[in-house]
Write an enzyme that holds these catalytic residues in place. Structure first.
Site, PDB file in Angstrom:
ATOM      1  N   CYS A  74     -70.842 -26.003 -51.092  1.00 29.59           N
ATOM      2  CA  CYS A  74     -72.274 -26.037 -50.780  1.00 29.59           C
ATOM      3  C   CYS A  74     -72.555 -27.331 -50.005  1.00 29.59           C
ATOM      4  O   CYS A  74     -72.424 -28.425 -50.555  1.00 29.59           O
ATOM      5  CB  CYS A  74     -73.073 -25.995 -52.075  1.00 29.59           C
ATOM      6  N   CYS A 197     -79.314 -23.790 -45.656  1.00 28.44           N
ATOM      7  CA  CYS A 197     -77.939 -23.658 -46.151  1.00 28.44           C
ATOM      8  C   CYS A 197     -77.069 -24.590 -45.304  1.00 28.44           C
ATOM      9  O   CYS A 197     -76.981 -24.419 -44.088  1.00 28.44           O
ATOM     10  CB  CYS A 197     -77.483 -22.209 -46.028  1.00 28.44           C
TER      11      CYS A 197
HETATM   12  N1  LIG Z   1     -74.096 -19.558 -51.750  1.00 31.75           N
HETATM   13  C1  LIG Z   1     -72.936 -20.024 -51.071  1.00 31.75           C
HETATM   14  C2  LIG Z   1     -72.537 -21.427 -51.403  1.00 31.75           C
HETATM   15  C3  LIG Z   1     -73.666 -22.402 -51.254  1.00 31.75           C
HETATM   16  C4  LIG Z   1     -74.082 -22.660 -49.828  1.00 31.75           C
HETATM   17  C5  LIG Z   1     -75.080 -23.777 -49.802  1.00 31.75           C
HETATM   18  N2  LIG Z   1     -76.394 -23.547 -50.184  1.00 31.75           N
HETATM   19  C6  LIG Z   1     -74.923 -24.728 -48.656  1.00 31.75           C
HETATM   20  O1  LIG Z   1     -75.831 -25.557 -48.465  1.00 31.75           O
HETATM   21  O2  LIG Z   1     -73.878 -24.734 -48.016  1.00 31.75           O
HETATM   22  C7  LIG Z   1     -71.734 -19.117 -51.347  1.00 31.75           C
HETATM   23  O3  LIG Z   1     -71.527 -18.691 -52.496  1.00 31.75           O
HETATM   24  O4  LIG Z   1     -70.981 -18.877 -50.413  1.00 31.75           O
END
Ligand SMILES: N[C@@H](CCC[C@H](N)C(=O)O)C(=O)O
Length: 258
Positions: A74, A197
């Site tokens: 993340c 994200c």
């Molecule tokens: N939900 C994603 C991992 C988290 C991504 C995140 N919020 C970021 O900022 O990169 C997954 O399970 O692939």
């Protein structure tokens, strides 16, 4: 047992942060993490992050999605844990820590966290989208009228569709207006659009460069929760020296009751 927690957000991607250096938090309790992240019955967050001791580095980052499951990297959470480590006095303004995808260097400058991401060796181009892994898997697709686009419905269709099978993927939609780029992301494990994200922004920036939409090695992105910058160096079929840059802010602290 009462659990002290901190709430952080990085461009609106929000996380429950727990200082787990004493190993008091039960790490396999999927139901508890999901409950704490629930926006109606819990604290509410896109994910939960544990800061733990590391034998040789500054700390270890352990990341869970809002569905309660541990997941891949993340990026925004990585920026938030750097700010959290500084708040706890674990680091000052620079660090090297370990996350699920390996080691990350980071530093804080002018109130922005600069997080070094893993090198990306390749980007796969398809007719209507691109796919790459920036620590987490990302589908990148151009759309028109991003503001009106139904990210949740279209994102879920792709995430659960034949393209990605059981593992799924995060799904990013991007629009270019003049020289500027805006993006919105459907996040796997949150199963909804999030306001930002970090690994998604990294993927989108590299995809924009890979497609020749910019020659710059620095891409600014408008996300729903603010602005992120990604810098990088092209290297063969991929990219090295990738930095995700943006704010990471404490929101409040509390204690999860017995
Ligand atoms: N939900 C994603 C991992 C988290 C991504 C995140 N919020 C970021 O900022 O990169 C997954 O399970 O692939």
């Amino acid at each position: 047992m009462a659990i002290p927690f901190y709430k952080y957000q990085g461009t609106g991607n929000d996380f429950i942060m727990i200082d787990n250096r004493q190993q008091l938090f039960s790490k396999n309790d999927t139901k508890l993490v999901k409950w704490m992240c629930d926006r109606k019955f819990g604290i509410g967050a896109d994910g939960l992050i544990l800061l733990e001791n590391h034998p040789t580095l500054d700390f270890t980052m352990v990341y869970y999605n809002a569905d309660g499951n541990p997941s891949s990297m993340c990026g925004n959470g990585g920026r938030c844990i750097v700010a959290f480590a500084k708040q706890l006095g674990v680091i000052t303004d620079q660090t090297v820590f370990e996350a699920v995808d390996g080691l990350h260097e980071a530093f804080i400058k002018n109130d922005l966290v600069h997080l070094k991401m893993q090198d990306v060796s390749s980007i796969t181009r398809y007719e209507n989208h691109m796919f790459l892994n920036t620590g987490s898997p990302h589908h990148v697709q151009w759309v028109n009228d991003l503001a009106a686009f139904d990210v949740k419905t279209e994102g879920a269709l792709l995430r659960y569709g034949d393209l990605y099978g059981k593992a799924g993927s995060n799904i990013n939609f991007v629009e270019q207006t003049g020289d500027s780029f805006a993006m919105r992301t459907y996040e796997r494990g949150v199963e909804d659009e999030t306001l930002s994200c970090g690994t998604g922004a990294t993927a989108v920036a590299l995809a924009i460069h890979h497609q020749g939409k910019t020659n710059s090695h620095e891409v600014d992105l408008r996300v729903e929760g603010g602005r992120l910058k990604v810098t990088f160096e092209p290297a063969g079929t991929g990219y090295n020296n990738i930095f995700l840059i943006g704010p990471a802010k404490p929101v409040y602290t509390g204690v999860w009751p017995d």
